[in-house]
Design a protein around this motif. Structure first.
Motif, PDB file in Angstrom:
ATOM      1  N   GLU A  48      -5.417  -3.388  -3.550  1.00  0.00           N
ATOM      2  CA  GLU A  48      -5.505  -1.973  -4.046  1.00  0.00           C
ATOM      3  C   GLU A  48      -6.007  -1.965  -5.579  1.00  0.00           C
ATOM      4  O   GLU A  48      -6.546  -1.081  -5.995  1.00  0.00           O
TER       5      GLU A  48
ATOM      6  N   ASP B 164      -1.687  -7.294  -0.076  1.00  0.00           N
ATOM      7  CA  ASP B 164      -2.088  -5.983   0.064  1.00  0.00           C
ATOM      8  C   ASP B 164      -2.116  -5.261  -1.443  1.00  0.00           C
ATOM      9  O   ASP B 164      -2.779  -4.581  -1.803  1.00  0.00           O
ATOM     10  N   THR B 165      -1.346  -5.679  -2.101  1.00  0.00           N
ATOM     11  CA  THR B 165      -1.336  -4.760  -3.471  1.00  0.00           C
ATOM     12  C   THR B 165      -2.370  -5.294  -4.449  1.00  0.00           C
ATOM     13  O   THR B 165      -2.988  -4.702  -5.245  1.00  0.00           O
TER      14      THR B 165
ATOM     15  N   ASP C 196      -8.409  -0.339  -8.539  1.00  0.00           N
ATOM     16  CA  ASP C 196      -7.704   0.850  -9.216  1.00  0.00           C
ATOM     17  C   ASP C 196      -7.918   0.628 -10.691  1.00  0.00           C
ATOM     18  O   ASP C 196      -7.781  -0.090 -11.645  1.00  0.00           O
TER      19      ASP C 196
ATOM     20  N   PRO D  12       0.906  -1.349   0.064  1.00  0.00           N
ATOM     21  CA  PRO D  12       0.175   0.018  -0.131  1.00  0.00           C
ATOM     22  C   PRO D  12       0.684   1.256   0.012  1.00  0.00           C
ATOM     23  O   PRO D  12       1.956   1.189   0.583  1.00  0.00           O
TER      24      PRO D  12
END
Length: 277
Positions: A56, A52-53, A60, A7
């Motif tokens: 995201e 966590d990516t 996005d 993040p």
């Protein structure tokens, strides 16, 4: 191009020490597992960064396709067994808690990501590493690619979604064989079984995956996400459930700019342009 371990707001580290590299090229995001000296085995830092990516990227809108790759000679050797052995030695009350904390969220995100995911599988994909590849929508490999469902070799059952994804790719009987016998599957056999969608030269694996990702990123990505949701229902649900999922998906897709623009382009006999909205 941006490189990150997770993040925004986390301390930046040099690319050489980042457990996960995040590279952007237009609407394609390439996630590279970056522990080449350990065959990209999954330690806590890498699992957290990947989990966590992916969270995201789910929201996005600038990302319209994802490539998952490994640095160096291997795609991913699965769980870092040195780290796991240390956990066992320490007498942890929940030594496999990583399944709930890390692997399950990663698997759920990969399978449900509302945009195409392409795995560039160079070299060995073992254990949870193979499971990650199986959750992608497309898998590109080369002659040096191999899979090993190694869980039973260390006295474990499957994780990271393999019990869900593998039967869908190869059928129940072959999934039992691959998981219980835990024998390597070379590239040509993997392609024959459907574990690989395309087989190219080893040096072309990543480029081919990124080219396919760019092609998909230029397409109707809302529809691609809807197709993924439909198939998750249709694979195991009843006809009634599949029809309901199709009706819901078409209601969503029918309201998009992409559908209206593509319909108008068809009538005008011109090539449609999709913006993913």
């Amino acid at each position: 191009m941006r490189q990150s371990a997770g993040p925004q707001g986390e301390a930046e580290r040099s690319p050489a020490t980042e457990p996960l590299l995040v590279d952007r090229s237009d609407a394609v995001v390439t996630l590279t597992l970056n522990r080449p000296a350990a065959m990209n085995s999954l330690d806590v830092a890498l699992k957290e960064a990947l989990r966590d990516t992916l969270a995201e990227l789910e929201h996005d809108r600038s990302c319209r396709a994802v490539v998952l790759a490994g640095a160096g000679a291997a795609f991913c050797a699965g769980q870092d067994l040195r780290e796991h052995a240390a956990t066992l030695t320490a007498g942890s009350a929940d030594p496999l808690g990583t399944v709930r904390v890390h692997y399950n969220p990663i698997a759920a995100r990969l399978a449900s990501l509302p945009k195409p995911v392409i795995a560039a599988v160079r070299g060995m994909a073992a254990g949870a590493g193979a499971s990650l590849a199986f959750l992608a929508d497309f898998r590109i490999g080369g002659p040096g690619t191999s899979f090993l469902l190694a869980f039973a070799k260390v006295g474990l059952a499957a994780d990271t979604g393999a019990s869900w994804s593998l039967p869908r790719l190869v059928g129940h009987a072959r999934a039992v064989e691959l998981l219980m016998l835990a024998e390597p599957v070379p590239a040509d056999e993997a392609y024959r079984l459907g574990l690989l969608n395309r087989l190219v030269d080893d040096e072309r694996v990543l480029d081919t995956a990124q080219e396919l990702a760019a092609r998909l990123a230029a397409g109707p990505t809302v529809a691609y996400g809807a197709i993924k949701r439909q198939l998750s229902v249709g694979d195991a649900g009843t006809l009634s459930e599949a029809l309901a999922a199709e009706a819901q998906a078409q209601a969503i897709c029918g309201a998009t700019n992409d559908h209206r623009a593509a319909t108008a382009a068809f009538v005008a006999k011109r090539r449609p342009t999709f913006d993913g909205r």
